[in-house]
Each structure stands twice: as C-alpha cells, then as structure tokens.
Design a protein around this motif. Structure first.
Motif, PDB file in Angstrom:
ATOM      1  N   THR A  95       6.554   7.864  56.973  1.00 56.80           N
ATOM      2  CA  THR A  95       6.598   6.760  55.999  1.00 56.80           C
ATOM      3  C   THR A  95       5.683   5.628  56.452  1.00 56.80           C
ATOM      4  O   THR A  95       4.881   5.104  55.664  1.00 56.80           O
ATOM      5  CB  THR A  95       8.042   6.251  55.835  1.00 56.80           C
ATOM      6  OG1 THR A  95       8.862   7.311  55.333  1.00 56.80           O
ATOM      7  CG2 THR A  95       8.102   5.061  54.887  1.00 56.80           C
ATOM      8  N   GLY A  96       5.765   5.267  57.724  1.00 54.63           N
ATOM      9  CA  GLY A  96       4.889   4.227  58.253  1.00 54.63           C
ATOM     10  C   GLY A  96       3.426   4.602  58.147  1.00 54.63           C
ATOM     11  O   GLY A  96       2.575   3.765  57.814  1.00 54.63           O
TER      12      GLY A  96
ATOM     13  N   LEU B 152       2.280   4.192  54.541  1.00 48.24           N
ATOM     14  CA  LEU B 152       2.146   2.773  54.203  1.00 48.24           C
ATOM     15  C   LEU B 152       0.867   2.188  54.804  1.00 48.24           C
ATOM     16  O   LEU B 152       0.176   1.389  54.160  1.00 48.24           O
ATOM     17  CB  LEU B 152       3.364   1.994  54.688  1.00 48.24           C
ATOM     18  CG  LEU B 152       4.652   2.228  53.887  1.00 48.24           C
ATOM     19  CD1 LEU B 152       5.873   1.737  54.655  1.00 48.24           C
ATOM     20  CD2 LEU B 152       4.572   1.548  52.518  1.00 48.24           C
ATOM     21  N   ASP B 153       0.532   2.598  56.028  1.00 51.88           N
ATOM     22  CA  ASP B 153      -0.714   2.135  56.654  1.00 51.88           C
ATOM     23  C   ASP B 153      -1.937   2.750  55.977  1.00 51.88           C
ATOM     24  O   ASP B 153      -2.943   2.075  55.758  1.00 51.88           O
ATOM     25  CB  ASP B 153      -0.742   2.509  58.146  1.00 51.88           C
ATOM     26  CG  ASP B 153       0.230   1.684  58.968  1.00 51.88           C
ATOM     27  OD1 ASP B 153       0.681   0.629  58.484  1.00 51.88           O
ATOM     28  OD2 ASP B 153       0.555   2.105  60.095  1.00 51.88           O
TER      29      ASP B 153
ATOM     30  N   ASP C 135      -3.536   1.569  52.029  1.00 50.67           N
ATOM     31  CA  ASP C 135      -3.710   0.152  51.726  1.00 50.67           C
ATOM     32  C   ASP C 135      -4.567   0.041  50.454  1.00 50.67           C
ATOM     33  O   ASP C 135      -5.170   1.029  50.016  1.00 50.67           O
ATOM     34  CB  ASP C 135      -4.307  -0.602  52.911  1.00 50.67           C
ATOM     35  CG  ASP C 135      -5.739  -0.195  53.246  1.00 50.67           C
ATOM     36  OD1 ASP C 135      -6.541   0.061  52.331  1.00 50.67           O
ATOM     37  OD2 ASP C 135      -6.072  -0.148  54.439  1.00 50.67           O
TER      38      ASP C 135
ATOM     39  N   GLY D 147       1.975  10.631  48.129  1.00 47.89           N
ATOM     40  CA  GLY D 147       1.686   9.267  48.562  1.00 47.89           C
ATOM     41  C   GLY D 147       0.648   8.601  47.680  1.00 47.89           C
ATOM     42  O   GLY D 147       0.817   7.446  47.268  1.00 47.89           O
TER      43      GLY D 147
ATOM     44  N   PHE E  17       1.055   5.128  45.357  1.00 45.84           N
ATOM     45  CA  PHE E  17       0.302   3.907  45.609  1.00 45.84           C
ATOM     46  C   PHE E  17      -0.746   3.594  44.540  1.00 45.84           C
ATOM     47  O   PHE E  17      -1.118   2.435  44.375  1.00 45.84           O
ATOM     48  CB  PHE E  17      -0.388   3.992  46.979  1.00 45.84           C
ATOM     49  CG  PHE E  17       0.538   3.785  48.139  1.00 45.84           C
ATOM     50  CD1 PHE E  17       0.667   2.533  48.731  1.00 45.84           C
ATOM     51  CD2 PHE E  17       1.302   4.826  48.629  1.00 45.84           C
ATOM     52  CE1 PHE E  17       1.525   2.336  49.806  1.00 45.84           C
ATOM     53  CE2 PHE E  17       2.164   4.647  49.706  1.00 45.84           C
ATOM     54  CZ  PHE E  17       2.277   3.403  50.293  1.00 45.84           C
TER      55      PHE E  17
ATOM     56  N   PRO F 162       1.978  -2.636  46.806  1.00 44.36           N
ATOM     57  CA  PRO F 162       2.418  -1.323  47.277  1.00 44.36           C
ATOM     58  C   PRO F 162       3.874  -1.056  46.926  1.00 44.36           C
ATOM     59  O   PRO F 162       4.648  -1.987  46.685  1.00 44.36           O
ATOM     60  CB  PRO F 162       2.231  -1.410  48.797  1.00 44.36           C
ATOM     61  CG  PRO F 162       2.364  -2.867  49.100  1.00 44.36           C
ATOM     62  CD  PRO F 162       1.801  -3.589  47.904  1.00 44.36           C
TER      63      PRO F 162
ATOM     64  N   GLU G   3       7.772  -0.076  47.682  1.00 50.53           N
ATOM     65  CA  GLU G   3       8.678  -0.466  48.765  1.00 50.53           C
ATOM     66  C   GLU G   3       8.767   0.659  49.790  1.00 50.53           C
ATOM     67  O   GLU G   3       8.696   1.840  49.426  1.00 50.53           O
ATOM     68  CB  GLU G   3      10.070  -0.757  48.213  1.00 50.53           C
ATOM     69  CG  GLU G   3      10.142  -1.991  47.328  1.00 50.53           C
ATOM     70  CD  GLU G   3       9.827  -3.264  48.081  1.00 50.53           C
ATOM     71  OE1 GLU G   3      10.237  -3.388  49.248  1.00 50.53           O
ATOM     72  OE2 GLU G   3       9.138  -4.134  47.498  1.00 50.53           O
ATOM     73  N   PRO G   4       8.930   0.326  51.080  1.00 50.01           N
ATOM     74  CA  PRO G   4       9.065   1.373  52.098  1.00 50.01           C
ATOM     75  C   PRO G   4      10.167   2.384  51.778  1.00 50.01           C
ATOM     76  O   PRO G   4      10.015   3.578  52.032  1.00 50.01           O
ATOM     77  CB  PRO G   4       9.391   0.577  53.370  1.00 50.01           C
ATOM     78  CG  PRO G   4       8.746  -0.755  53.148  1.00 50.01           C
ATOM     79  CD  PRO G   4       8.891  -1.019  51.675  1.00 50.01           C
TER      80      PRO G   4
ATOM     81  N   GLU H 234      11.072   3.448  48.886  1.00 49.80           N
ATOM     82  CA  GLU H 234      10.576   4.370  47.860  1.00 49.80           C
ATOM     83  C   GLU H 234       9.694   5.441  48.495  1.00 49.80           C
ATOM     84  O   GLU H 234       9.787   6.622  48.166  1.00 49.80           O
ATOM     85  CB  GLU H 234       9.794   3.575  46.808  1.00 49.80           C
ATOM     86  CG  GLU H 234       9.385   4.363  45.598  1.00 49.80           C
ATOM     87  CD  GLU H 234       8.628   3.511  44.573  1.00 49.80           C
ATOM     88  OE1 GLU H 234       8.133   4.096  43.596  1.00 49.80           O
ATOM     89  OE2 GLU H 234       8.531   2.278  44.764  1.00 49.80           O
ATOM     90  N   VAL H 235       8.843   5.014  49.425  1.00 55.66           N
ATOM     91  CA  VAL H 235       7.979   5.966  50.132  1.00 55.66           C
ATOM     92  C   VAL H 235       8.830   6.882  51.006  1.00 55.66           C
ATOM     93  O   VAL H 235       8.637   8.102  51.028  1.00 55.66           O
ATOM     94  CB  VAL H 235       6.930   5.222  50.988  1.00 55.66           C
ATOM     95  CG1 VAL H 235       6.050   6.214  51.745  1.00 55.66           C
ATOM     96  CG2 VAL H 235       6.078   4.309  50.109  1.00 55.66           C
TER      97      VAL H 235
END
Length: 200
Positions: A89-90, A93-94, A97, A166, A170, A177, A179-180, A182-183
């Motif tokens: 997930t992290g 998110l990274d 972008d 992903g 996005f 973006p 929400e974490p 949701e990802v």
C-alpha cells in the motif's frame, strides 16, 4: 541564459517545468513553448539540448523511470518487515504521485513518444507502469523466499494486478489521491489468497 550553466542544470530546469505544466494543463497543454516559458528560458534552449520536443519527452519519461530505482530499493529492503499489504500500500501511494499518473497519461496520449520509447527499451507495455510492475514483482519474490506469501504465488501476475488496480484508483482524480484505506482494501483483495494459503 548564461553560457556557463551546465547541461544537467538546464535539463533539470526543463524537466521540472514540464512536470508543472503537465500537472496544470495536461498532455494537451504540454508544448515546447509552454515548457520553456514555465522554465523562464528562451525557446531555443530546449532545442539546443534536445533533437526535438519528443526527444525531450523521452528524457522526461526516463527521468521518472530512474526515480523508480530508489523506490524499488526501499521496497525490497522492507521485505520481511512490517505487513506485506502495508508495504505494498505504501509503495503504491509513493509510486502513483500526481506527476507519475500524468506521465502515464502523456505516454498514452502521444503516439510519437510511445514509438520512440519502444526504440529505447525492449520491454513491452506502458513505460513507468511496466517498470513499476517489475518493482512490485521483485518485492513479492523476496517475500516468497521469506515465506510470508505462498511459494507458488505468481508474483508477475500479482504485480500486474496491483499496478493495474493502482493506476485505476489514482487516475482521473485531479491531483487528489485516494485514501490509504482505499488503496489498502484493493491490495488486500489482490494478495488475500497467497497470504491466506500460507497461514492455513
């Protein structure tokens, strides 16, 4: 522009300007004039350093791909620590972008850019996305070796699923973006079987 300015400085100035234009005006608004105006340099500066505008755009995409190397190293280093779903997930998110999402859209939008990128790289698929899938697959391979996901997991298929999902999460959000949580929900759905099988 002073003649003593290094090529690297000019190139970075143009890349940074192109990213700002792409985020603000989209692929349609990304022109050589828009980039040089945003960078505060004469139009000829870009053409002095690049064969044409599409050559500059190839460099822009390759710059984004090069940034993935650092992200890939950090993700692989996280193998065996924390939670697999949390690490993925992290990473998503990274990865996704606003600039990366916009560059993927640019590659899809410009036929000549795609053609040139294919000449510079043998890998099929959409640049940035295929590189990101390779990054995720390498991490999942590490987790397989560590026994945190099933040894027979198809890491390439899982990586493609995570990158495709992903990107859909996005894309088209105007820079806001998801929400974490949701990802994370999507990540957990994709990897649930391979993690659960190990726990049974």
């Amino acid at each position: 522009m002073p003649t003593g300015v290094a090529l690297r400085d000019v190139r970075q100035q143009l890349v940074d300007a192109a990213e700002r234009v792409l985020l603000r005006d989209g692929a349609n608004g990304l022109t050589s004039r828009a980039v040089t105006t945003e960078a505060g340099v004469a139009k000829g500066v870009l053409h002095r350093h690049f064969e044409d505008f599409d050559a500059f755009l190839v460099d822009l995409v390759q710059d984004r791909i090069a940034r993935l190397k650092g992200q890939a190293a950090a993700l692989r280093a996280s193998a065996g620590t924390g939670d697999v779903a949390g690490n993925l997930t992290g990473a998503l998110l990274d990865l996704f972008d606003p600039v990366a999402v916009a560059i993927v859209g640019l590659v899809i939008f410009r036929d000549e850019l795609r053609a040139r990128l294919r000449r510079t790289r043998p890998a099929p698929g959409v640049p940035v996305l295929t590189d990101a899938a390779a990054m995720i697959a390498a991490y999942l391979g590490e987790e397989c070796e560590l026994g945190r996901i099933a040894v027979d997991a198809d890491v390439d298929a899982l990586a493609l699923s995570l990158i495709g999902a992903g990107h859909l999460l996005f894309a088209g959000r105007d820079g806001t973006p998801p929400e974490p949580g949701e990802v994370g929900k999507v990540v957990n759905a994709v990897i649930a079987d391979v993690v659960q099988r190990r726990l049974l």
